[in-house]
Each structure stands twice: as structure tokens, then as C-alpha cells.
Design an enzyme around this catalytic site. Structure first.
Site, PDB file in Angstrom:
ATOM      1  N   PRO A 176       0.799  -1.230   0.000  1.00 29.44           N
ATOM      2  CA  PRO A 176       0.000   0.000   0.000  1.00 29.44           C
ATOM      3  C   PRO A 176       0.830   1.278   0.000  1.00 29.44           C
ATOM      4  O   PRO A 176       0.274   2.368  -0.138  1.00 29.44           O
ATOM      5  CB  PRO A 176      -0.805  -0.126   1.301  1.00 29.44           C
ATOM      6  CG  PRO A 176       0.084  -0.908   2.214  1.00 29.44           C
ATOM      7  CD  PRO A 176       0.832  -1.871   1.331  1.00 29.44           C
ATOM      8  N   GLY A 218       4.681   3.577  -5.047  1.00 20.74           N
ATOM      9  CA  GLY A 218       4.128   4.460  -6.078  1.00 20.74           C
ATOM     10  C   GLY A 218       3.300   5.581  -5.495  1.00 20.74           C
ATOM     11  O   GLY A 218       3.727   6.308  -4.599  1.00 20.74           O
ATOM     12  N   ASN A 243      11.129  -7.027  -6.256  1.00 19.00           N
ATOM     13  CA  ASN A 243      12.529  -7.175  -5.877  1.00 19.00           C
ATOM     14  C   ASN A 243      12.647  -7.816  -4.492  1.00 19.00           C
ATOM     15  O   ASN A 243      13.489  -8.694  -4.277  1.00 19.00           O
ATOM     16  CB  ASN A 243      13.212  -5.805  -5.890  1.00 19.00           C
ATOM     17  CG  ASN A 243      14.689  -5.877  -5.580  1.00 19.00           C
ATOM     18  OD1 ASN A 243      15.084  -5.937  -4.427  1.00 19.00           O
ATOM     19  ND2 ASN A 243      15.506  -5.858  -6.619  1.00 19.00           N
ATOM     20  N   ASP A 278       8.035  -2.341  -8.950  1.00 23.08           N
ATOM     21  CA  ASP A 278       9.209  -3.199  -9.071  1.00 23.08           C
ATOM     22  C   ASP A 278       9.848  -3.472  -7.712  1.00 23.08           C
ATOM     23  O   ASP A 278      10.526  -4.480  -7.538  1.00 23.08           O
ATOM     24  CB  ASP A 278      10.237  -2.549  -9.999  1.00 23.08           C
ATOM     25  CG  ASP A 278       9.675  -2.342 -11.406  1.00 23.08           C
ATOM     26  OD1 ASP A 278       8.739  -3.074 -11.787  1.00 23.08           O
ATOM     27  OD2 ASP A 278      10.167  -1.435 -12.107  1.00 23.08           O
ATOM     28  N   GLY A 279       9.613  -2.584  -6.740  1.00 22.26           N
ATOM     29  CA  GLY A 279      10.236  -2.732  -5.422  1.00 22.26           C
ATOM     30  C   GLY A 279       9.781  -3.971  -4.681  1.00 22.26           C
ATOM     31  O   GLY A 279      10.597  -4.729  -4.146  1.00 22.26           O
TER      32      GLY A 279
END
Length: 592
Positions: free
Chosen positions: A189, A192, A253, A249-250
Site C-alpha cells: 500500500p 508508487g 525485488n 518493481d520494489g
């Protein structure tokens, strides 16, 4: 009136017309309900059904596809003066692999034909029947990678016929073992713009419609997903067919690193020092061989920046990991519902940033291998520290990219716009860094774009058969940036990606070396990145090299590494590609 207006027009029929209309339609529907027969080939089911907005159609189901074709009613409606019942005769077909759900939704109204009568009356008669829906999708004409859900509502007066269709379709779809049945969903949450929860609310009905069980976990802090994956047992992971991340993408990862750091069984990384020793040893042997050849009157050329060391056992073993497909967790697939700052991985693998498209790829069980690079970094200091290992799926960069990540770290409150602000500050500084970059040089033969059913990614061997001719090359210079792109890295700011022709599963990465240049020249490089059809790598101060293995040593002033958006402080680093280390819910971008 045009057709769009006709859809919204309704002229009431007289009671006698309605009764006559119903009797005609029911007589037509009773004509044929055919199930599998010995002479029907691979046809499993065939019926005359009402299709909402279209009218009476003949629907045929096989093990591979569903076909419907408008059924001409002109003969049976000859006395009924409505030209609106002339329907198109072309068949419509879509494969079962594009159907993601089927469900009954009870007795109710069915919208019928639209057209003009002999006196130009526009009619939209409505009758009531038993109904069921088939859920599929359609590709946009101007962007085939983007999929839009589409529902086909069929109806029949007999409930048994509808049940027969629903049951048969359910049985066929359940036999498709590539479709996931149970998924672990991790929602970030905080990533971004903080829209991950709303994105999941948008697509979760699609998963319910497809009958997929989902265990939803909302992460509570940075590193939460990493800890979950690192501590998960095999029995816990085997409860799921895949892991879906709602975020950027975090969080992807985090998940990959949590799994890989505990489970990835691979040879130890070759350090820059080990590579240097191999080269020194090989060169001394080469010099000795040249001296002997000189005594025999022969001559050989030797480059100070390259050496063929593929005969070394350590390197041969390391390269074997880059050539073959070896999934980290074979039964698990990974997917992303995009809700991050750039969503590079989703755009590069599906061709679009659309969360619905990403969800449909997951639901249908689309799967492809994805390369992952293992980065091992060392930070020299007075107190020796153990090397730090990170896994990356999209891009790792030093210099400009590292400085932007470091500058933006304290600006997370700004959301995605922090990268624009930090990037401007870093660009104005225009720093350069002295470094030594070494890599195994693979000839850049293929310049094709990676897409669905990519032939390059399907090759059994990613390296040339005569690997003995490959050279280990070392370059020492001042660089504004050093980048390692594992995939094209497409995103909104770079529509073609950092390296447009990088492939998703060829076992290679692309080293992008941006050497010292003027500020306007570097600006031209950045501008070209933002343009579709641009040529950001065609400038004379930029080098591009394909390789499965590279090392990096910083000299003098230091930057940091930006690894898929996360900071890694290391002045020495080794990178190695592992081909197809994970299986991802995607097929690759569709050709436009």
C-alpha cells in the site's frame, strides 16, 4: 437514425405482435440442441442460443475453441415484416485459452435484434430466458498488448441447456493445468502513488469469476515481503500455484531476493580479484607461448585489454549457469499487478501498464521464463565486511542512476515525481566517475525485439557454440553512468526502453557504458530515451556490450548502485546472469 441511436430506441410491440414473436423464437430454438455424436468429430456441444445484443446464433464448442454464427431467420419470419432480423453470416471464433470464466446468472431479460421495420419503426423487443455468461477478452486494435475483458451473454428457454453448457465449459477449463488455482497476493500500500489497494479492488472480481482462490496479505512495512519469502517453508509455498504482487518493481525485488538468497544453489561469484588473477595467469602463459613461437619464427598479436580465459574451469562452470534454464522454485510462478512508480517489469513483459491485462495473463496461466542477475558487492573499508548479494530483474546502474536513487531516497513523500526532481539535480551536477569495467564479450548478433513466442529466448543455448573465441575485455575510463539492463526496461519515460532489443530470457544482459561527455551531449542521450523510435545508444560516447558476466571496480570518487530502485553501496561488484531463474505470468509484448 444511426445504429448507435437504434440501440437506445424502443418501440413497444402490440400484445399480438409480442405473442407471435415469442412463438416464432421458441419454435426456432426447439429445432436443434445437439450434443456430441459419433459423427461430430471434435465437436463437444452445439446449440442454437440467443446472444445478447445479437440475436439467435448457432454456437459450437470443441476442445480447442468456441464458434458462434448468426442464424438466418428470414425464412421463418417471412410474414413478420421486420428487416432487422437479417444478421451477419460470418462466424466468430475464439480459442478456449482466451476464456477465463463461465457462470450462470439466472432467469431474466434478453435484448434482441435492432433494426427498422417496413414503416421505419425501430424495434428492440425484450424476452426472458435462462442465461449464462462466457468471459473472455479482446485486444485493442491500436495496442494489441492491452486486453479488455469482454462478456458474452447467452440464453435459452430451457434451464437444462444452459446448465449443460456451463458444466461442459467448466470441465474443459479445469483441465487446463497451466491455470493457477490458488494464489498468494501481496499488496504494497506504500509504493508508487499508494494506489495498490484500489488496483486490487479493480481486478479481484476477475479472479473470483475465474474461480481462483486468493490469500491476500497487505504488507505493513518495507522489507515485509522479503521477510515472508525468506522465512517461508517449502510446504507453505507448495500451497500456492503462484505469487502475485500488487505494487511496483520494489515489492517484486523483495520477493525475489527473499526467495533467492535462501534457496538459490549456484556456484560462488567470481570476484574482480579472482578474474584479475585468472587473466594474469593466462597472459603469462600466453607470453610464454609467444616467446616459444618467436623462437620458431612465428608471431602472434596480443591485446592488453582482452584475454581469452574460457579454458579456466571456474569460468566454464560459472557460464553453465547462464546458458541453461534452471527455475529457482519450479512450481511457482510470479506476477505483478502494476501499481508502482514506473512498473518497468510489467511493461517489458506484457507490453502495457494496464492492471487488467496483467490480471488476465495471470488468470489464464500464461507463463514465460525470466532472466535474473545476481550482483555481489563489496565495500572496502578499514573494517572488512562480508559481500552483499542482491538479485535484480530489470536494471542496475551506477553513476547517474545511483546518484538519482540516493538523492530521491529522502523524497519518497513526493511519490513518483521525486525521480524527476532528483534527476534534474543530478543532471546539473554532471559528475563523472573513474571505474574499471570487465566483461565477457558476446557478439551482438540479434537485434530483434523480444515479443510473444520469441525465437531468441526459446533457443536451447544462449552463447555461441565456439565459446573458446569469446574474449574477456577490461575497460578503464571516466563514466557518467554504467548500466546493466537485463530486459528492455520499458516505461512511461522510456517507451522503447533503455535497450529496446534486450531479451527476457536469453541468458544475457546489456552493459551500457556512458563515457565522459559534455552536458548537452548527455542531455541528448536522455532526450532520445524519452522518444519512441529514438536512438539513445547510437551516440559516439556510448558503448553497448552483451554479456552473461561482468565485474566493476571504482577508482576515486564513488557513487552507489541502483538495483531495481534499491540502493547498494559497493565499490567492487560482480554480476552474473542466471537464465530463466523464475517463471513469470506473461508471454512477452505482442507485436503491433
Amino acid at each position: 437514425m444511426n445504429l448507435a441511436g437504434a440501440w437506445n430506441s424502443l418501440v413497444e410491440l402490440t400484445p399480438m405482435e409480442v405473442q407471435r414473436y415469442h412463438s416464432i423464437q421458441e419454435s426456432i430454438l426447439q429445432d436443434r440442441v445437439v450434443e456430441t455424436a459419433s459423427d461430430s468429430g471434435d465437436v463437444l456441444l452445439e446449440s442454437d442460443l440467443h446472444l445478447d445484443h445479437i440475436g439467435l446464433v448457432t454456437v459450437t464448442l470443441s476442445e480447442r475453441s468456441l464458434v458462434w454464427q448468426s442464424k438466418s431467420m428470414e425464412d421463418k419470419l417471412e410474414s413478420f415484416s421486420l428487416s432487422c432480423f437479417r444478421l451477419a453470416s460470418l462466424p466468430h471464433e475464439f480459442p478456449l485459452s482466451e476464456i477465463y470464466g463461465v457462470e450462470s446468472f439466472g432467469w431474466g431479460p434478453v435484448r434482441k435484434f435492432v433494426g427498422a421495420s417496413a414503416v421505419h419503426r425501430l424495434l428492440k423487443p425484450v424476452i426472458r430466458m435462462h442465461r449464462f455468461s462466457i468471459h473472455s477478452f479482446q485486444r485493442l486494435r491500436n495496442s494489441r498488448s492491452k486486453w479488455l475483458p469482454r462478456t458474452y451473454d447467452f440464453a435459452h428457454p430451457e434451464l437444462e441447456v444452459c446448465h449443460r453448457w456451463v458444466k461442459c465449459l467448466h470441465n474443459l477449463l479445469s483441465k487446463d493445468h497451466k491455470r493457477p488455482k490458488d494464489l498468494l497476493v501481496l499488496i504494497n500500500p506504500f509504493g508508487g502513488k499508494g494506489i495498490a489497494s484500489s488496483k486490487w479492488a479493480m481486478v479481484s472480481p476477475l479472479f473470483s469469476r475465474a474461480g481462483i482462490k486468493t490469500k491476500v496479505v497487505t504488507t505493513e512495512r518495507a522489507g515485509h515481503a522479503y521477510d515472508m519469502m525468506y522465512n517461508a517453508t517449502d510446504d507453505e509455498l507448495k500451497c500456492h500455484d503462484g505469487i502475485v504482487m500488487v505494487g511496483g518493481d520494489g515489492i517484486f525485488n523483495e520477493v525475489i531476493n527473499g526467495l533467492a538468497l535462501k534457496r538459490h544453489q549456484a556456484s560462488s561469484v567470481l570476484t574482480p580479484h579472482q578474474i584479475s588473477q585468472l587473466i594474469t595467469s593466462h597472459r603469462s602463459q600466453s607470453l610464454k607461448a609467444e616467446e616459444e613461437a618467436a623462437l620458431l619464427g612465428e608471431s602472434r598479436l596480443c591485446s592488453e585489454t582482452s584475454s581469452s580465459i574460457l579454458s579456466e574451469p571456474l569460468l566454464v562452470h560459472a557460464l553453465s549457469n547462464s546458458c541453461k534454464f534452471a527455475p529457482l522454485v519450479p512450481w511457482l510462478r510470479f506476477g505483478i499487478i502494476p501499481a508502482g512508480s514506473t512498473d518497468t517489469i510489467v511493461v517489458s513483459t506484457t507490453g502495457t501498464r494496464d492492471p487488467v491485462t496483467a490480471a488476465l495473463h495471470i488468470i489464464l496461466g500464461d507463463s514465460m521464463p525470466l532472466d535474473i542477475v545476481r550482483l555481489t558487492g563489496w565495500k572496502e573499508s578499514k573494517q572488512p565486511k562480508a559481500p552483499v548479494i542482491r538479485y535484480a530483474a530489470s536494471f542496475s546502474g551506477y553513476g547517474f542512476y545511483g546518484d538519482v536513487a540516493r538523492e530521491s531516497e529522502s523524497l519518497r513523500w513526493m511519490g513518483p515525481s521525486r525521480y524527476d526532481y532528483a534527476g534534474t539535480k543530478v543532471f546539473m551536477r554532471h559528475r563523472k566517475y573513474e571505474a574499471e569495467v570487465s566483461y565477457l564479450d558476446v557478439p551482438n548478433v540479434s537485434q530483434s525485439i523480444c515479443c510473444v513466442h520469441c525465437r531468441v529466448c526459446a533457443k536451447e543455448h544462449s552463447l555461441p557454440q565456439d565459446v573458446g573465441q569469446l574474449l574477456w575485455i577490461t575497460k578503464r575510463a571516466f563514466f557518467h553512468s554504467v548500466g546493466a539492463a537485463i530486459m528492455s526496461c520499458r516505461n512511461d519515460k522510456a517507451p522503447d526502453g533503455v535497450v529496446a532489443h534486450a531479451h527476457l530470457a536469453d541468458g544475457l544482459l546489456h552493459l551500457v557504458l556512458v563515457k565522459q561527455c559534455s552536458r548537452p551531449a548527455y542531455l541528448m542521450h536522455l532526450i532520445q530515451l524519452t522518444r519512441r523510435g529514438g536512438n539513445p545508444l547510437g551516440l559516439d560516447f556510448i558503448e553497448l556490450h552483451k554479456t552473461p558476466l561482468f565485474t566493476f571496480v571504482a577508482h576515486g570518487d564513488e557513487s552507489v548502485w541502483n538495483v531495481d530502485g534499491e540502493i547498494l553501496a559497493a565499490n567492487k561488484l560482480g554480476g552474473q546472469v542466471f537464465r530463466g531463474l523464475i517463471n513469470f505470468f506473461a508471454l512477452g509484448p505482442e507485436e503491433q
